[in-house]
Design a protein around this motif. Sequence first.
Motif, mmCIF file in Angstrom:
data_model
loop_
_atom_site.group_PDB
_atom_site.id
_atom_site.type_symbol
_atom_site.label_atom_id
_atom_site.label_comp_id
_atom_site.label_asym_id
_atom_site.label_seq_id
_atom_site.Cartn_x
_atom_site.Cartn_y
_atom_site.Cartn_z
ATOM 1 N N PHE A 187 27.442 -68.104 48.360
ATOM 2 C CA PHE A 187 28.457 -68.801 49.151
ATOM 3 C C PHE A 187 29.203 -67.734 49.939
ATOM 4 O O PHE A 187 29.777 -66.810 49.348
ATOM 5 C CB PHE A 187 29.425 -69.562 48.249
ATOM 6 C CG PHE A 187 28.793 -70.701 47.497
ATOM 7 C CD1 PHE A 187 28.910 -72.009 47.963
ATOM 8 C CD2 PHE A 187 28.082 -70.479 46.322
ATOM 9 C CE1 PHE A 187 28.335 -73.064 47.265
ATOM 10 C CE2 PHE A 187 27.505 -71.526 45.626
ATOM 11 C CZ PHE A 187 27.626 -72.827 46.102
ATOM 12 N N VAL A 188 29.177 -67.841 51.271
ATOM 13 C CA VAL A 188 29.759 -66.803 52.110
ATOM 14 C C VAL A 188 30.874 -67.376 52.969
ATOM 15 O O VAL A 188 30.915 -68.574 53.269
ATOM 16 C CB VAL A 188 28.685 -66.148 53.008
ATOM 17 C CG1 VAL A 188 27.585 -65.535 52.168
ATOM 18 C CG2 VAL A 188 28.106 -67.146 54.007
ATOM 19 N N HIS A 189 31.776 -66.500 53.384
ATOM 20 C CA HIS A 189 32.854 -66.895 54.287
ATOM 21 C C HIS A 189 32.295 -67.147 55.694
ATOM 22 O O HIS A 189 31.390 -66.429 56.150
ATOM 23 C CB HIS A 189 33.918 -65.793 54.364
ATOM 24 C CG HIS A 189 34.707 -65.618 53.109
ATOM 25 N ND1 HIS A 189 35.638 -66.537 52.678
ATOM 26 C CD2 HIS A 189 34.699 -64.622 52.183
ATOM 27 C CE1 HIS A 189 36.182 -66.112 51.549
ATOM 28 N NE2 HIS A 189 35.630 -64.964 51.228
ATOM 29 N N GLY A 190 32.838 -68.151 56.357
ATOM 30 C CA GLY A 190 32.488 -68.413 57.740
ATOM 31 C C GLY A 190 31.202 -69.220 57.880
ATOM 32 O O GLY A 190 30.512 -69.515 56.906
ATOM 33 N N LYS A 191 30.909 -69.582 59.122
ATOM 34 C CA LYS A 191 29.709 -70.364 59.435
ATOM 35 C C LYS A 191 28.675 -69.470 60.117
ATOM 36 O O LYS A 191 28.943 -68.916 61.187
ATOM 37 C CB LYS A 191 30.062 -71.547 60.338
ATOM 38 C CG LYS A 191 30.902 -72.613 59.663
ATOM 39 C CD LYS A 191 31.089 -73.808 60.583
ATOM 40 C CE LYS A 191 31.871 -74.913 59.891
ATOM 41 N NZ LYS A 191 32.042 -76.110 60.765
ATOM 42 N N LEU A 192 27.510 -69.322 59.496
ATOM 43 C CA LEU A 192 26.453 -68.534 60.114
ATOM 44 C C LEU A 192 25.928 -69.260 61.355
ATOM 45 O O LEU A 192 25.708 -70.478 61.329
ATOM 46 C CB LEU A 192 25.303 -68.283 59.131
ATOM 47 C CG LEU A 192 25.528 -67.109 58.168
ATOM 48 C CD1 LEU A 192 26.456 -67.508 57.031
ATOM 49 C CD2 LEU A 192 24.204 -66.612 57.593
ATOM 50 N N ALA A 193 25.712 -68.515 62.422
ATOM 51 C CA ALA A 193 25.293 -69.124 63.678
ATOM 52 C C ALA A 193 23.868 -69.664 63.612
ATOM 53 O O ALA A 193 23.563 -70.711 64.197
ATOM 54 C CB ALA A 193 25.403 -68.097 64.806
ATOM 55 N N LYS A 194 22.985 -68.963 62.877
ATOM 56 C CA LYS A 194 21.577 -69.357 62.808
ATOM 57 C C LYS A 194 21.283 -70.054 61.480
ATOM 58 O O LYS A 194 21.925 -69.788 60.473
ATOM 59 C CB LYS A 194 20.682 -68.131 62.952
ATOM 60 C CG LYS A 194 20.841 -67.388 64.275
ATOM 61 C CD LYS A 194 19.942 -66.168 64.299
ATOM 62 C CE LYS A 194 20.078 -65.391 65.604
ATOM 63 N NZ LYS A 194 19.202 -64.191 65.613
ATOM 64 N N ASP A 195 20.271 -70.925 61.493
ATOM 65 C CA ASP A 195 19.858 -71.602 60.264
ATOM 66 C C ASP A 195 19.109 -70.668 59.327
ATOM 67 O O ASP A 195 19.027 -70.920 58.124
ATOM 68 C CB ASP A 195 18.971 -72.806 60.597
ATOM 69 C CG ASP A 195 19.752 -73.945 61.237
ATOM 70 O OD1 ASP A 195 20.981 -73.993 61.047
ATOM 71 O OD2 ASP A 195 19.126 -74.792 61.920
ATOM 72 N N SER A 196 18.546 -69.600 59.870
ATOM 73 C CA SER A 196 17.844 -68.620 59.042
ATOM 74 C C SER A 196 17.849 -67.284 59.765
ATOM 75 O O SER A 196 18.084 -67.214 60.974
ATOM 76 C CB SER A 196 16.404 -69.068 58.757
ATOM 77 O OG SER A 196 15.663 -69.182 59.954
ATOM 78 N N GLY A 197 17.582 -66.234 59.027
ATOM 79 C CA GLY A 197 17.579 -64.919 59.642
ATOM 80 C C GLY A 197 17.056 -63.852 58.701
ATOM 81 O O GLY A 197 16.812 -64.102 57.517
ATOM 82 N N LYS A 198 16.885 -62.665 59.251
ATOM 83 C CA LYS A 198 16.402 -61.507 58.498
ATOM 84 C C LYS A 198 17.348 -60.347 58.772
ATOM 85 O O LYS A 198 17.634 -60.031 59.924
ATOM 86 C CB LYS A 198 14.979 -61.152 58.938
ATOM 87 C CG LYS A 198 14.411 -59.882 58.329
ATOM 88 C CD LYS A 198 13.018 -59.619 58.887
ATOM 89 C CE LYS A 198 12.420 -58.316 58.377
ATOM 90 N NZ LYS A 198 11.063 -58.073 58.926
ATOM 91 N N ILE A 199 17.850 -59.735 57.703
ATOM 92 C CA ILE A 199 18.716 -58.569 57.831
ATOM 93 C C ILE A 199 17.911 -57.354 57.380
ATOM 94 O O ILE A 199 17.534 -57.245 56.213
ATOM 95 C CB ILE A 199 19.994 -58.710 56.978
ATOM 96 C CG1 ILE A 199 20.685 -60.048 57.259
ATOM 97 C CG2 ILE A 199 20.939 -57.552 57.250
ATOM 98 C CD1 ILE A 199 21.817 -60.360 56.301
ATOM 99 N N ASN A 200 17.609 -56.485 58.316
ATOM 100 C CA ASN A 200 16.796 -55.295 58.043
ATOM 101 C C ASN A 200 17.643 -54.066 58.362
ATOM 102 O O ASN A 200 17.602 -53.525 59.465
ATOM 103 C CB ASN A 200 15.530 -55.330 58.904
ATOM 104 C CG ASN A 200 14.573 -54.186 58.573
ATOM 105 O OD1 ASN A 200 14.878 -53.321 57.757
ATOM 106 N ND2 ASN A 200 13.422 -54.175 59.220
ATOM 107 N N GLU A 201 18.452 -53.663 57.392
ATOM 108 C CA GLU A 201 19.381 -52.545 57.577
ATOM 109 C C GLU A 201 19.342 -51.642 56.346
ATOM 110 O O GLU A 201 19.458 -52.117 55.219
ATOM 111 C CB GLU A 201 20.805 -53.053 57.782
ATOM 112 C CG GLU A 201 21.015 -53.908 59.027
ATOM 113 C CD GLU A 201 20.993 -53.099 60.316
ATOM 114 O OE1 GLU A 201 20.947 -51.853 60.233
ATOM 115 O OE2 GLU A 201 21.019 -53.716 61.399
ATOM 116 N N PRO A 202 19.175 -50.330 56.541
ATOM 117 C CA PRO A 202 19.118 -49.414 55.392
ATOM 118 C C PRO A 202 20.463 -49.330 54.677
ATOM 119 O O PRO A 202 21.523 -49.429 55.301
ATOM 120 C CB PRO A 202 18.746 -48.072 56.033
ATOM 121 C CG PRO A 202 19.186 -48.194 57.456
ATOM 122 C CD PRO A 202 19.040 -49.638 57.828
ATOM 123 N N ILE A 203 20.391 -49.132 53.369
ATOM 124 C CA ILE A 203 21.597 -49.093 52.532
ATOM 125 C C ILE A 203 21.668 -47.762 51.790
ATOM 126 O O ILE A 203 20.673 -47.300 51.226
ATOM 127 C CB ILE A 203 21.603 -50.270 51.534
ATOM 128 C CG1 ILE A 203 21.770 -51.602 52.280
ATOM 129 C CG2 ILE A 203 22.689 -50.103 50.487
ATOM 130 C CD1 ILE A 203 21.664 -52.823 51.395
#
Length: 302
Positions: free
Chosen positions: A176-192
């Motif tokens: 459960f996240v704050h705010g409304k995501l703009a897309k119905d789906s997505g991919k986050i590809n970011e190094p940690i």
Amino acid sequence: MQAMKKDGEWLVAHLTAADAATPIGNLLREGWKLPRKQVHLLFQHKEVLLDGKSVPQHAVGQEGQEIRLRLCQPEPLGLDPVEKPVQVLYEDDHLLIVEKEAGVLLHPTEPQHLMTLDHMVAGHFFRTGQQAKVRHVHRLDQDTSGVVLYAKHPWASAILDEMLRDRVIKRTYVAFVHGKLAKDSGKINEPIGSDRNHPTRRRVTPNGDKAVTHYTVRQRYRSATQIECRLETGRTHQIRVHLSHIGHPLMGDVLYGGKRDGVNRQALHAESLRFDHPFGGATIEVRAGLPADLRELEKRLQ
């Protein structure tokens, strides 16, 4: 690999026609992916039996022959067992899947940590007469609830570790996240990587380890969103870091910019595991429903 059953200290199977076409040593190393050192020790100690007789590595079996491998010798639990029961979701001779409550450490990191999930699994093994070392295959943060996989013997542990690295154990989370995501789906590809300004926090950084999270929106609320997350990698705090990075931190996750909003921990739950059983190939899919605090959060958001 075909199904194998545990019989005391032995794992037992019957050779297929394909198995019988290969010398037993090669079959164990290359076909069944048993670590080379373990194969060497088995043959050295005459702990590979065909129809009850020990055989050398170059021996070739016959279709239907019984093969026995002494791979389940009694082991110390590794932790003091506790009486608190663990919620078992699935169990067989090779693996155990349990549900972790939020707030419970998965494994001890300090001497005073004596009531972790690993301790509870040790208690389960002790009460059921299983002399097996406690081996978790993957981890969850202390305040993340949900499904955790354990291996019951060294061979299962080695195979499941490889399956996890090869991304064939599919893990699904609900967040459960704050705010409304703009897309119905997505991919986050970011190094940690580590955050040098904080001892436990992680952050997106160009020099970090590769990390990939897929998400799908399940439900939108007035000022929040329920999403499903699937991991390609398993970095520390991966979902928490990635969602905070795109401006939608987890509700309750104050470490990464979330607000309490009626929930006292990060609103993240490991909902399911899905994989093909390493001994037999049957598809195993285990789910854990939302715990009470996240059901209440869902109700309030609706």
